[in-house]
Design a protein around this motif. Structure first.
Motif, mmCIF file in Angstrom:
data_model
loop_
_atom_site.group_PDB
_atom_site.id
_atom_site.type_symbol
_atom_site.label_atom_id
_atom_site.label_comp_id
_atom_site.label_asym_id
_atom_site.label_seq_id
_atom_site.Cartn_x
_atom_site.Cartn_y
_atom_site.Cartn_z
ATOM 1 N N VAL A 127 3.199 42.285 22.847
ATOM 2 C CA VAL A 127 2.847 40.901 22.511
ATOM 3 C C VAL A 127 2.384 40.823 21.061
ATOM 4 O O VAL A 127 2.743 39.895 20.332
ATOM 5 C CB VAL A 127 1.759 40.374 23.476
ATOM 6 C CG1 VAL A 127 1.268 39.011 23.054
ATOM 7 C CG2 VAL A 127 2.289 40.333 24.889
ATOM 8 N N ILE A 128 1.607 41.785 20.625
ATOM 9 C CA ILE A 128 1.126 41.813 19.239
ATOM 10 C C ILE A 128 2.312 41.965 18.284
ATOM 11 O O ILE A 128 2.385 41.295 17.250
ATOM 12 C CB ILE A 128 0.104 42.941 19.037
ATOM 13 C CG1 ILE A 128 -1.161 42.647 19.839
ATOM 14 C CG2 ILE A 128 -0.233 43.129 17.561
ATOM 15 C CD1 ILE A 128 -2.122 43.814 19.917
ATOM 16 N N GLY A 129 3.256 42.834 18.634
ATOM 17 C CA GLY A 129 4.440 43.006 17.795
ATOM 18 C C GLY A 129 5.271 41.742 17.699
ATOM 19 O O GLY A 129 5.710 41.348 16.623
ATOM 20 N N LEU A 130 5.480 41.092 18.838
ATOM 21 C CA LEU A 130 6.240 39.839 18.821
ATOM 22 C C LEU A 130 5.507 38.763 18.039
ATOM 23 O O LEU A 130 6.113 38.006 17.278
ATOM 24 C CB LEU A 130 6.512 39.370 20.253
ATOM 25 C CG LEU A 130 7.522 40.185 21.036
ATOM 26 C CD1 LEU A 130 7.587 39.716 22.484
ATOM 27 C CD2 LEU A 130 8.893 40.122 20.396
ATOM 28 N N ALA A 131 4.192 38.693 18.230
ATOM 29 C CA ALA A 131 3.407 37.703 17.484
ATOM 30 C C ALA A 131 3.488 37.969 15.986
ATOM 31 O O ALA A 131 3.587 37.028 15.184
ATOM 32 C CB ALA A 131 1.950 37.723 17.946
ATOM 33 N N SER A 132 3.476 39.225 15.587
ATOM 34 C CA SER A 132 3.576 39.572 14.169
ATOM 35 C C SER A 132 4.914 39.150 13.588
ATOM 36 O O SER A 132 4.978 38.584 12.493
ATOM 37 C CB SER A 132 3.395 41.079 13.981
ATOM 38 O OG SER A 132 2.144 41.493 14.448
ATOM 39 N N ILE A 190 -1.319 30.934 22.378
ATOM 40 C CA ILE A 190 -1.424 29.728 21.554
ATOM 41 C C ILE A 190 -0.901 29.998 20.149
ATOM 42 O O ILE A 190 -0.163 29.181 19.581
ATOM 43 C CB ILE A 190 -2.878 29.212 21.522
ATOM 44 C CG1 ILE A 190 -3.268 28.666 22.901
ATOM 45 C CG2 ILE A 190 -3.069 28.141 20.458
ATOM 46 C CD1 ILE A 190 -4.736 28.350 23.047
ATOM 47 N N ILE A 191 -1.244 31.142 19.583
ATOM 48 C CA ILE A 191 -0.782 31.502 18.239
ATOM 49 C C ILE A 191 0.736 31.613 18.211
ATOM 50 O O ILE A 191 1.399 31.101 17.302
ATOM 51 C CB ILE A 191 -1.438 32.819 17.764
ATOM 52 C CG1 ILE A 191 -2.917 32.604 17.499
ATOM 53 C CG2 ILE A 191 -0.747 33.357 16.517
ATOM 54 C CD1 ILE A 191 -3.678 33.882 17.238
ATOM 55 N N ILE A 192 1.316 32.262 19.230
ATOM 56 C CA ILE A 192 2.769 32.407 19.276
ATOM 57 C C ILE A 192 3.442 31.046 19.428
ATOM 58 O O ILE A 192 4.454 30.753 18.784
ATOM 59 C CB ILE A 192 3.183 33.371 20.409
ATOM 60 C CG1 ILE A 192 2.735 34.790 20.064
ATOM 61 C CG2 ILE A 192 4.676 33.337 20.649
ATOM 62 C CD1 ILE A 192 2.953 35.787 21.166
ATOM 63 N N THR A 193 2.864 30.179 20.266
ATOM 64 C CA THR A 193 3.430 28.843 20.450
ATOM 65 C C THR A 193 3.410 28.052 19.153
ATOM 66 O O THR A 193 4.399 27.401 18.787
ATOM 67 C CB THR A 193 2.653 28.085 21.545
ATOM 68 O OG1 THR A 193 2.683 28.862 22.750
ATOM 69 C CG2 THR A 193 3.239 26.721 21.794
ATOM 70 N N ILE A 194 2.301 28.116 18.441
ATOM 71 C CA ILE A 194 2.205 27.403 17.156
ATOM 72 C C ILE A 194 3.201 27.973 16.152
ATOM 73 O O ILE A 194 3.889 27.229 15.452
ATOM 74 C CB ILE A 194 0.763 27.457 16.613
ATOM 75 C CG1 ILE A 194 -0.157 26.611 17.493
ATOM 76 C CG2 ILE A 194 0.703 26.990 15.167
ATOM 77 C CD1 ILE A 194 -1.635 26.784 17.181
ATOM 78 N N ALA A 195 3.309 29.307 16.114
ATOM 79 C CA ALA A 195 4.235 29.932 15.171
ATOM 80 C C ALA A 195 5.682 29.580 15.507
ATOM 81 O O ALA A 195 6.501 29.388 14.607
ATOM 82 C CB ALA A 195 4.042 31.442 15.167
ATOM 83 N N LEU A 196 6.003 29.489 16.794
ATOM 84 C CA LEU A 196 7.357 29.094 17.174
ATOM 85 C C LEU A 196 7.627 27.623 16.872
ATOM 86 O O LEU A 196 8.761 27.220 16.638
ATOM 87 C CB LEU A 196 7.593 29.360 18.667
ATOM 88 C CG LEU A 196 7.786 30.818 19.061
ATOM 89 C CD1 LEU A 196 7.804 30.957 20.575
ATOM 90 C CD2 LEU A 196 9.046 31.389 18.451
ATOM 91 N N VAL A 241 5.093 42.704 8.284
ATOM 92 C CA VAL A 241 3.804 43.364 8.013
ATOM 93 C C VAL A 241 2.744 42.319 7.692
ATOM 94 O O VAL A 241 1.615 42.382 8.208
ATOM 95 C CB VAL A 241 3.951 44.388 6.862
ATOM 96 C CG1 VAL A 241 2.606 44.967 6.479
ATOM 97 C CG2 VAL A 241 4.912 45.485 7.245
ATOM 98 N N LEU A 242 3.085 41.341 6.866
ATOM 99 C CA LEU A 242 2.126 40.284 6.537
ATOM 100 C C LEU A 242 1.775 39.446 7.765
ATOM 101 O O LEU A 242 0.626 39.011 7.926
ATOM 102 C CB LEU A 242 2.686 39.390 5.425
ATOM 103 C CG LEU A 242 2.893 40.055 4.072
ATOM 104 C CD1 LEU A 242 3.553 39.090 3.103
ATOM 105 C CD2 LEU A 242 1.589 40.577 3.511
ATOM 106 N N GLY A 243 2.737 39.242 8.654
ATOM 107 C CA GLY A 243 2.469 38.529 9.894
ATOM 108 C C GLY A 243 1.485 39.279 10.771
ATOM 109 O O GLY A 243 0.613 38.667 11.405
ATOM 110 N N SER A 244 1.581 40.599 10.808
ATOM 111 C CA SER A 244 0.622 41.383 11.604
ATOM 112 C C SER A 244 -0.769 41.322 10.990
ATOM 113 O O SER A 244 -1.771 41.281 11.713
ATOM 114 C CB SER A 244 1.091 42.829 11.746
ATOM 115 O OG SER A 244 1.057 43.490 10.509
ATOM 116 N N ILE A 245 -0.834 41.268 9.669
ATOM 117 C CA ILE A 245 -2.137 41.141 9.008
ATOM 118 C C ILE A 245 -2.752 39.773 9.309
ATOM 119 O O ILE A 245 -3.936 39.669 9.648
ATOM 120 C CB ILE A 245 -1.996 41.377 7.490
ATOM 121 C CG1 ILE A 245 -1.632 42.834 7.222
ATOM 122 C CG2 ILE A 245 -3.276 40.995 6.759
ATOM 123 C CD1 ILE A 245 -1.229 43.125 5.797
#
Length: 187
Positions: free
Chosen positions: A100-105, A159-165, A130-134
């Motif tokens: 999940v962290i990788g996909l979110a990044s 929520i973060i992934i939904t907003i990013a999508l 890399v910047l997305g993971s940071i």
């Protein structure tokens, strides 16, 4: 990391860890960029983009998929080894939630930094992950500092992934809306 601390006198363990992580990410991005510029790397990327076209060109897509899985699993194993070395132990549950962290990044990196241009060059796509993971880790740290329970992090992550999508869709809709508004004003 102790070698890095010895090389730079007075460096804290956190700074040494950050410096070694940045160095490792830089080397990994350079190696991946070089590999994806080769004929096999280009075929691998093309297989991910349009498998039918690559198959029509005579490239065995099954072998490219296996190569992609080998490469990704090798990088995952390397990452797990580095985490275990950094923490000083290994545990069965250490990788829980890592996907999940990788996909979110990836999603955050491409959504936030893809805002600047429509078609990102490949090297910038690698850096944006890399910047997305940071960015993801900064958001998690800020939320934990604000007092959210660590058990609520799964909700925050979704929520973060939904907003990013939603960012690219919102951007596309705003461009369409401004175009319609411009056409109405001109008429």
């Amino acid at each position: 990391m102790s070698r890095i601390q010895n090389f730079f006198n007075g460096m804290t363990p956190n700074m040494a860890s950050l410096l070694s992580g940045l160095l490792f990410c830089t080397v990994l991005i350079l190696v991946l960029y070089w590999f994806c510029g080769t004929e096999i790397g280009s075929a691998l990327r093309a297989t991910g983009n349009n498998g039918n076209m690559v198959r029509a060109m005579g490239i065995d897509t099954d072998k490219m998929k296996i190569l992609g899985l080998m490469l990704s699993n090798g990088l995952i194993a390397l990452s797990g080894g580095l985490v275990a070395q950094s923490q000083g132990y290994g545990d069965v549950g250490m990788g829980t939630g890592t996907l999940v962290i990788g996909l979110a990044s990836i999603v955050l990196g491409e959504a936030i930094f893809g805002w600047f241009s429509k078609k990102l060059p490949f090297w910038f796509t690698l850096i944006s992950v890399v910047l997305g993971s940071i960015v993801y880790r900064i958001v998690i740290a800020v939320v934990l500092q604000l007092g959210l329970k660590s058990s609520d992090l799964k909700l925050l992550t979704s929520i973060i992934i939904t907003i990013a999508l939603a960012i690219p869709i919102i951007k596309q809709q705003s461009v369409k809306f401004s175009g319609r508004l411009h056409n109405r004003q001109g008429a």
